[in-house]
Design an enzyme around this catalytic site. Structure first.
Site, PDB file in Angstrom:
ATOM      1  N   GLY A 185       2.630  -1.307   4.274  1.00 33.20           N
ATOM      2  CA  GLY A 185       3.085   0.539   3.725  1.00 33.20           C
ATOM      3  C   GLY A 185       4.329   0.755   3.914  1.00 33.20           C
ATOM      4  O   GLY A 185       5.352   0.539   2.565  1.00 33.20           O
TER       5      GLY A 185
ATOM      6  N   GLU B 251      -5.803  -5.303  10.216  1.00 31.71           N
ATOM      7  CA  GLU B 251      -4.257  -3.609  11.022  1.00 31.71           C
ATOM      8  C   GLU B 251      -4.804  -2.983  11.924  1.00 31.71           C
ATOM      9  O   GLU B 251      -5.667  -2.482  12.340  1.00 31.71           O
ATOM     10  CB  GLU B 251      -4.513  -2.851   9.574  1.00 31.71           C
ATOM     11  CG  GLU B 251      -4.022  -2.969   8.144  1.00 31.71           C
ATOM     12  CD  GLU B 251      -3.185  -2.348   7.133  1.00 31.71           C
ATOM     13  OE1 GLU B 251      -2.484  -2.429   6.616  1.00 31.71           O
ATOM     14  OE2 GLU B 251      -3.963  -1.341   6.566  1.00 31.71           O
TER      15      GLU B 251
ATOM     16  N   SER C 267       3.500  -2.116  10.383  1.00 28.54           N
ATOM     17  CA  SER C 267       4.789  -1.963  10.534  1.00 28.54           C
ATOM     18  C   SER C 267       5.693  -3.501  10.006  1.00 28.54           C
ATOM     19  O   SER C 267       6.132  -4.178  10.619  1.00 28.54           O
ATOM     20  CB  SER C 267       5.441  -2.389  11.865  1.00 28.54           C
ATOM     21  OG  SER C 267       4.764  -0.074  12.172  1.00 28.54           O
TER      22      SER C 267
ATOM     23  N   GLU D 272      -7.072   5.045   8.100  1.00 32.66           N
ATOM     24  CA  GLU D 272      -6.095   6.254   7.373  1.00 32.66           C
ATOM     25  C   GLU D 272      -8.134   7.116   6.610  1.00 32.66           C
ATOM     26  O   GLU D 272      -8.064   8.326   7.586  1.00 32.66           O
ATOM     27  CB  GLU D 272      -5.263   6.322   7.071  1.00 32.66           C
ATOM     28  CG  GLU D 272      -3.852   6.121   7.353  1.00 32.66           C
ATOM     29  CD  GLU D 272      -2.371   5.353   6.689  1.00 32.66           C
ATOM     30  OE1 GLU D 272      -2.894   5.589   5.048  1.00 32.66           O
ATOM     31  OE2 GLU D 272      -1.624   4.889   7.487  1.00 32.66           O
TER      32      GLU D 272
ATOM     33  N   GLY E 170       2.619   2.009  10.690  1.00 32.83           N
ATOM     34  CA  GLY E 170       3.489   3.650  10.996  1.00 32.83           C
ATOM     35  C   GLY E 170       4.370   3.314  11.540  1.00 32.83           C
ATOM     36  O   GLY E 170       5.101   5.177  12.318  1.00 32.83           O
TER      37      GLY E 170
ATOM     38  N   ASN F 149       0.771  -0.687  -0.049  1.00 32.17           N
ATOM     39  CA  ASN F 149      -0.227   0.012  -0.165  1.00 32.17           C
ATOM     40  C   ASN F 149       0.542   1.358   0.302  1.00 32.17           C
ATOM     41  O   ASN F 149       1.447   1.585   1.180  1.00 32.17           O
ATOM     42  CB  ASN F 149      -0.922  -0.066   1.229  1.00 32.17           C
ATOM     43  CG  ASN F 149      -1.692   1.072   1.501  1.00 32.17           C
ATOM     44  OD1 ASN F 149      -1.697   2.141   0.435  1.00 32.17           O
ATOM     45  ND2 ASN F 149      -2.347   1.389   2.755  1.00 32.17           N
TER      46      ASN F 149
ATOM     47  N   HIS G   7      -9.504   0.958   4.961  1.00 28.56           N
ATOM     48  CA  HIS G   7      -8.035   1.741   5.436  1.00 28.56           C
ATOM     49  C   HIS G   7      -8.284   2.566   6.700  1.00 28.56           C
ATOM     50  O   HIS G   7      -9.459   3.846   7.132  1.00 28.56           O
ATOM     51  CB  HIS G   7      -7.094   2.270   4.671  1.00 28.56           C
ATOM     52  CG  HIS G   7      -5.889   1.487   4.818  1.00 28.56           C
ATOM     53  ND1 HIS G   7      -5.055   2.654   6.359  1.00 28.56           N
ATOM     54  CD2 HIS G   7      -4.861   1.304   4.982  1.00 28.56           C
ATOM     55  CE1 HIS G   7      -3.918   2.782   6.439  1.00 28.56           C
ATOM     56  NE2 HIS G   7      -3.612   1.818   5.889  1.00 28.56           N
TER      57      HIS G   7
ATOM     58  N   LYS H 110       0.401   4.373  -0.524  1.00 25.92           N
ATOM     59  CA  LYS H 110      -0.401   5.285   0.741  1.00 25.92           C
ATOM     60  C   LYS H 110      -0.492   6.635  -1.016  1.00 25.92           C
ATOM     61  O   LYS H 110      -0.387   6.707  -1.518  1.00 25.92           O
ATOM     62  CB  LYS H 110       0.629   5.714   1.932  1.00 25.92           C
ATOM     63  CG  LYS H 110       0.149   4.208   2.427  1.00 25.92           C
ATOM     64  CD  LYS H 110       0.014   4.535   3.823  1.00 25.92           C
ATOM     65  CE  LYS H 110      -0.374   3.469   4.645  1.00 25.92           C
ATOM     66  NZ  LYS H 110      -0.296   3.732   6.578  1.00 25.92           N
TER      67      LYS H 110
HETATM   68  P1  13P Z   1       3.162  -0.022   7.863  1.00 26.38           P
HETATM   69  O1  13P Z   1       3.597  -1.389   6.950  1.00 26.38           O
HETATM   70  O2  13P Z   1       3.681   1.324   7.142  1.00 26.38           O
HETATM   71  O3  13P Z   1       2.972   0.436   9.213  1.00 26.38           O
HETATM   72  O4  13P Z   1       1.254   0.448   7.199  1.00 26.38           O
HETATM   73  C1  13P Z   1       0.685  -0.794   7.163  1.00 26.38           C
HETATM   74  C2  13P Z   1      -0.662  -0.087   6.466  1.00 26.38           C
HETATM   75  O5  13P Z   1      -1.137   1.041   7.391  1.00 26.38           O
HETATM   76  C3  13P Z   1      -0.627  -0.760   4.955  1.00 26.38           C
HETATM   77  O6  13P Z   1      -2.102  -0.590   4.831  1.00 26.38           O
END
Ligand code: 13P
Length: 257
Positions: A238, A171, A217, A101, A177, A13, A99, A15
Site C-alpha cells: 500500500g 494481509e 506495512s 478495507e 497501514g 495497491n 481487500h 487504494k
Molecule cells: P500498507 O502497505 O499501507 O500497510 O497496505 C497494505 C495493503 O493493504 C495492501 O493491499
C-alpha cells in the site's frame, strides 16, 4: 520466494490515492529506477479512473495494471459499479478481490469474494485474492482456521486449471497501514498454511505453483527479509507503492540473484 516453482509478484495497491494526471510522472520515474525486472512480475493496482492512464503509461514497461475491485455481474442496472469486461476492454490484467478495507467498509463477505473470483477468471483477469485476520482473531489463536475458511470459500468451485491465474495475498488486518509488520516467521507461517489448504483442495502440483503474497506495512526496509521466506512469493504494497523510490527498492529486493 521459490523461483523454481512459482512467480514472484510485487504489486502496488494505490487504494484511493493518485489523480489520473499523476500516473504518468509516477510511471516515468519508476521506469527510470527499475529499467528491467529480471526475476519478478510487477503490477500496479490503481483506482478505476486512473486505469486508462496507467495502461498507457506502463505499456512499454512490462508492468501489469490491475483494478482494486469489480462487480460480480456481467452488466446491467448496478449504478456506480464496474464490470470485468470494462476492465479487460481497457487492457487491465489483474484485479484485487476481497481487500480487508472492502470487507470492513463495504460489506464484502467470503461469498461475494467467491462470486467476484469466478467473474474475474471468466473474463480472463488474474485475481489477487486477499485474506487476513484481525488482531482480536490473532490473539484468540484462531488465525489459521479463519484463514483456511476464507481461502476455501474464496476458491470454492474454481478449477485447478484456473488456479494458475490466481494469486493469494495474506494481509493481516492489524499490519495494514499501521507500520506494524508481521515478523517474517509469522507471515511465512500463514502463507505456508495457505499453501497447505490449496494442497488439500488441488494437490501438490497446484499448491507448489501458486503465488502467495504478503501485505501489511511491507516497505523498502523489511522487503528482503520477508521475501527470503520460502512461502512468501511477493508483496501487496500500500503506502510504499505510492513513492517510486520505495516501490523500486522493493522490486529490487525481489530481483536479487
Ligand atoms: P500498507 O502497505 O499501507 O500497510 O497496505 C497494505 C495493503 O493493504 C495492501 O493491499
Amino acid at each position: 520466494m521459490n523461483r523454481k516453482y512459482r512467480k514472484t509478484v510485487i504489486a502496488g495497491n494505490w487504494k484511493m490515492n493518485k489523480l489520473p494526471s499523476e500516473v504518468k510522472p509516477f510511471a516515468d520515474e519508476l521506469k527510470t529506477l527499475v529499467p528491467k525486472q529480471k526475476w519478478c512480475d510487477v503490477v500496479i493496482c490503481a483506482p478505476f479512473v486512473d486505469l486508462p492512464a496507467a495502461v498507457k503509461a506502463f505499456r512499454d514497461a512490462k508492468v501489469g495494471v490491475g483494478a482494486e475491485n469489480l462487480n460480480e455481474n456481467e452488466k446491467g442496472a448496478f449504478t456506480g459499479e464496474v464490470s470485468a469486461n470494462m476492465l479487460t476492454d481497457l487492457g487491465v490484467k489483474y484485479v484485487i478481490i476481497g481487500h480487508s478495507e472492502r470487507r470492513q467498509y463495504y460489506g464484502e463477505t467470503d461469498f461475494s469474494v467467491n462470486a467476484k473470483v469466478h467473474t474475474a477468471l471468466e473474463a480472463g483477469l488474474n485475481p489477487i485474492v486477499c485474506v487476513g485476520e484481525s488482531l482480536e482473531q490473532r490473539e484468540k489463536g484462531i488465525t489459521l482456521e479463519l484463514i483456511a475458511l476464507q481461502v476455501k470459500t474464496a476458491l470454492s468451485g474454481v478449477s485447478a486449471d484456473k488456479m494458475r491465474r490466481v494469486i493469494i495475498a495474506y494481509e493481516p488486518i492489524w499490519a495494514i497501514g499501521t507500520g506494524k509488520t508481521a515478523t517474517a516467521e509469522q507471515a511465512n507461517e500463514v502463507c505456508s498454511a495457505i499453501r497447505g489448504v490449496i494442497r488439500d483442495i488441488y494437490g501438490a502440483r497446484v499448491a507448489r505453483s501458486v503465488t502467495i503474497q504478503y501485505g501489511g506495512s511491507m516497505n523498502e526496509k523489511n522487503a528482503a527479509e520477508l521475501l527470503a521466506q520460502p512461502d512468501i512469493d511477493g508483496g501487496l504494497i500500500g503506502g510504499a507503492s505510492l513513492v517510486p523510490e520505495k516501490f523500486a527498492a522493493i522490486i529490487n529486493a525481489a530481483n536479487q540473484d
